[in-house]
Scaffold this motif. Structure first.
Motif, PDB file in Angstrom:
ATOM      1  N   GLY A 250       0.823  -1.210   0.000  1.00 25.91           N
ATOM      2  CA  GLY A 250       0.000   0.000   0.000  1.00 25.91           C
ATOM      3  C   GLY A 250       0.854   1.255   0.000  1.00 25.91           C
ATOM      4  N   TYR A 251       1.943   1.235   0.783  1.00 29.02           N
ATOM      5  CA  TYR A 251       2.877   2.359   0.779  1.00 29.02           C
ATOM      6  C   TYR A 251       3.466   2.556  -0.619  1.00 29.02           C
ATOM      7  CZ  TYR A 251       3.070   1.969   5.940  1.00 29.02           C
ATOM      8  OH  TYR A 251       2.767   1.930   7.271  1.00 29.02           O
ATOM      9  N   GLN A 252       3.890   1.452  -1.222  1.00 28.12           N
ATOM     10  CA  GLN A 252       4.553   1.529  -2.525  1.00 28.12           C
ATOM     11  C   GLN A 252       3.592   2.000  -3.616  1.00 28.12           C
ATOM     12  OE1 GLN A 252       6.055  -2.516  -2.650  1.00 28.12           O
ATOM     13  NE2 GLN A 252       8.057  -1.909  -1.849  1.00 28.12           N
ATOM     14  N   GLU A 253       2.369   1.501  -3.573  1.00 30.40           N
ATOM     15  CA  GLU A 253       1.389   1.903  -4.590  1.00 30.40           C
ATOM     16  C   GLU A 253       1.021   3.374  -4.449  1.00 30.40           C
ATOM     17  OE1 GLU A 253      -1.810  -0.785  -3.958  1.00 30.40           O
ATOM     18  OE2 GLU A 253      -0.711  -2.532  -4.753  1.00 30.40           O
ATOM     19  N   ALA A 254       1.080   3.887  -3.207  1.00 28.78           N
ATOM     20  CA  ALA A 254       0.758   5.296  -2.985  1.00 28.78           C
ATOM     21  C   ALA A 254       1.948   6.203  -3.282  1.00 28.78           C
ATOM     22  CB  ALA A 254       0.299   5.503  -1.537  1.00 28.78           C
ATOM     23  N   GLY A 255       3.110   5.612  -3.572  1.00 28.73           N
ATOM     24  CA  GLY A 255       4.290   6.394  -3.897  1.00 28.73           C
ATOM     25  C   GLY A 255       5.007   6.991  -2.707  1.00 28.73           C
ATOM     26  N   VAL A 256       4.718   6.497  -1.496  1.00 28.11           N
ATOM     27  CA  VAL A 256       5.370   7.046  -0.307  1.00 28.11           C
ATOM     28  C   VAL A 256       6.533   6.171   0.154  1.00 28.11           C
ATOM     29  CG1 VAL A 256       3.283   8.220   0.464  1.00 28.11           C
ATOM     30  CG2 VAL A 256       3.731   5.883   1.246  1.00 28.11           C
ATOM     31  N   MET A 257       6.781   5.058  -0.524  1.00 24.32           N
ATOM     32  CA  MET A 257       7.908   4.181  -0.207  1.00 24.32           C
ATOM     33  C   MET A 257       8.504   3.665  -1.500  1.00 24.32           C
ATOM     34  SD  MET A 257       8.036   0.678   2.121  1.00 24.32           S
ATOM     35  CE  MET A 257       7.824   1.559   3.685  1.00 24.32           C
ATOM     36  N   ARG A 258       9.809   3.512  -1.504  1.00 19.89           N
ATOM     37  CA  ARG A 258      10.486   2.986  -2.685  1.00 19.89           C
ATOM     38  C   ARG A 258       9.883   1.648  -3.108  1.00 19.89           C
ATOM     39  NH1 ARG A 258      16.884   3.136  -1.602  1.00 19.89           N
ATOM     40  NH2 ARG A 258      16.697   1.636  -3.321  1.00 19.89           N
ATOM     41  N   ALA A 259       9.684   1.504  -4.412  1.00 19.14           N
ATOM     42  CA  ALA A 259       9.064   0.282  -4.937  1.00 19.14           C
ATOM     43  C   ALA A 259      10.088  -0.736  -5.410  1.00 19.14           C
ATOM     44  CB  ALA A 259       8.119   0.626  -6.081  1.00 19.14           C
ATOM     45  N   ASP A 260      11.390  -0.370  -5.357  1.00 18.95           N
ATOM     46  CA  ASP A 260      12.416  -1.292  -5.855  1.00 18.95           C
ATOM     47  C   ASP A 260      12.930  -2.234  -4.774  1.00 18.95           C
ATOM     48  OD1 ASP A 260      13.571   0.861  -4.494  1.00 18.95           O
ATOM     49  OD2 ASP A 260      15.484   0.651  -5.567  1.00 18.95           O
ATOM     50  N   ILE A 261      12.388  -2.121  -3.558  1.00 26.37           N
ATOM     51  CA  ILE A 261      12.756  -3.015  -2.464  1.00 26.37           C
ATOM     52  C   ILE A 261      11.609  -4.000  -2.250  1.00 26.37           C
ATOM     53  CG2 ILE A 261      13.337  -3.173  -0.014  1.00 26.37           C
ATOM     54  CD1 ILE A 261      14.435  -0.334  -0.212  1.00 26.37           C
ATOM     55  N   PRO A 262      11.891  -5.312  -2.192  1.00 24.18           N
ATOM     56  CA  PRO A 262      10.809  -6.292  -2.015  1.00 24.18           C
ATOM     57  C   PRO A 262       9.959  -5.995  -0.784  1.00 24.18           C
ATOM     58  CG  PRO A 262      12.861  -7.398  -2.582  1.00 24.18           C
ATOM     59  CD  PRO A 262      13.210  -5.963  -2.327  1.00 24.18           C
ATOM     60  N   ALA A 263       8.660  -5.990  -0.975  1.00 28.79           N
ATOM     61  CA  ALA A 263       7.746  -5.693   0.128  1.00 28.79           C
ATOM     62  C   ALA A 263       7.927  -6.670   1.281  1.00 28.79           C
ATOM     63  CB  ALA A 263       6.298  -5.719  -0.374  1.00 28.79           C
ATOM     64  N   ASP A 264       8.235  -7.921   0.967  1.00 32.51           N
ATOM     65  CA  ASP A 264       8.420  -8.923   2.016  1.00 32.51           C
ATOM     66  C   ASP A 264       9.614  -8.581   2.900  1.00 32.51           C
ATOM     67  OD1 ASP A 264       7.846 -11.633   3.207  1.00 32.51           O
ATOM     68  OD2 ASP A 264       9.898 -11.977   2.504  1.00 32.51           O
TER      69      ASP A 264
END
Length: 211
Positions: A155-169
């Motif tokens: 949810g953070y990544q989709e909202a653009g508030v967290m880097r998306a290149d780091i695995p969510a897990d």
């Protein structure tokens, strides 16, 4: 004979679980007998064994319930767009689910005084090293909790508030480790307000790369 209502049955089961959790947190699993639990909840053996076959089943039920409450809290957070920031979210879960920081548990067991979740958590971790069945309960619960945390990170990544290149897990595991570590500190070194971990997370989140 009057039929016992479901509400009464649920309340009695709740009474037994809360009493057993207090005993286990204070004295550990091995030093606590079923007689100790019976005395704590002020019920007869027949009344308790109607719900639980013995100490092992009580332990498994407590662990499953706590993990389920944590999962539910993070699933609720994941439905927000975006979810609350990590410092707010971890603080909410520790206060509402685990009853830390003087808060009242929102889900599951009612923690109070010395019979707290952190103390019981240490007992569970130790017991899983020798009890294969309990270890499996904990592993299964951890998987479901981790899945809920992963949804929050996504949810953070989709909202653009967290880097998306780091695995969510990977982020989810780190957040779990942070919460577990703070709870362990509570058990081993004494109580600290939940604001401590919130401030710490806020400080880490504020770091910037040197220019």
């Amino acid at each position: 004979m009057a039929r016992v209502s479901q509400a009464h049955l649920d309340a009695r089961r709740r009474q037994i679980l809360d009493g057993a959790a207090r005993c286990f947190a204070l004295n550990g699993f091995h030093a606590t007998s079923m007689q100790d639990v019976l005395k704590e909840v002020d019920l007869s053996a027949g009344a308790v064994y109607r719900y639980f076959s013995g100490k092992d089943e009580l332990i498994a039920a407590i662990v499953t319930e706590v993990l389920g409450g944590i999962r539910e809290a993070f699933e609720e957070a994941a439905r927000q767009t975006p979810p609350p920031p990590p410092d707010v979210l971890v603080g909410q879960v520790m206060t509402q689910v685990l009853g830390l920081g003087g808060g009242e548990a929102k889900h599951g067991l009612a923690w109070d005084g010395e019979a707290s979740f952190p103390r019981l958590m240490i007992q569970v971790w130790t017991e899983t090293l020798r009890d294969g069945e309990l270890s499996q309960v904990l592993r299964t619960g951890f998987v479901t909790v981790r899945e809920a945390w992963v949804k929050v990170v996504e949810g953070y990544q989709e909202a653009g508030v967290m880097r998306a290149d780091i695995p969510a897990d990977h982020v989810a595991r780190t957040m779990i480790a942070t919460a577990q570590g703070f709870a362990a500190q509570q058990a081993l070194f004494g109580s600290a307000p939940v604001e401590v971990i919130q401030d710490g997370l806020r400080g880490l989140m504020s770091m910037e790369s040197p220019r």
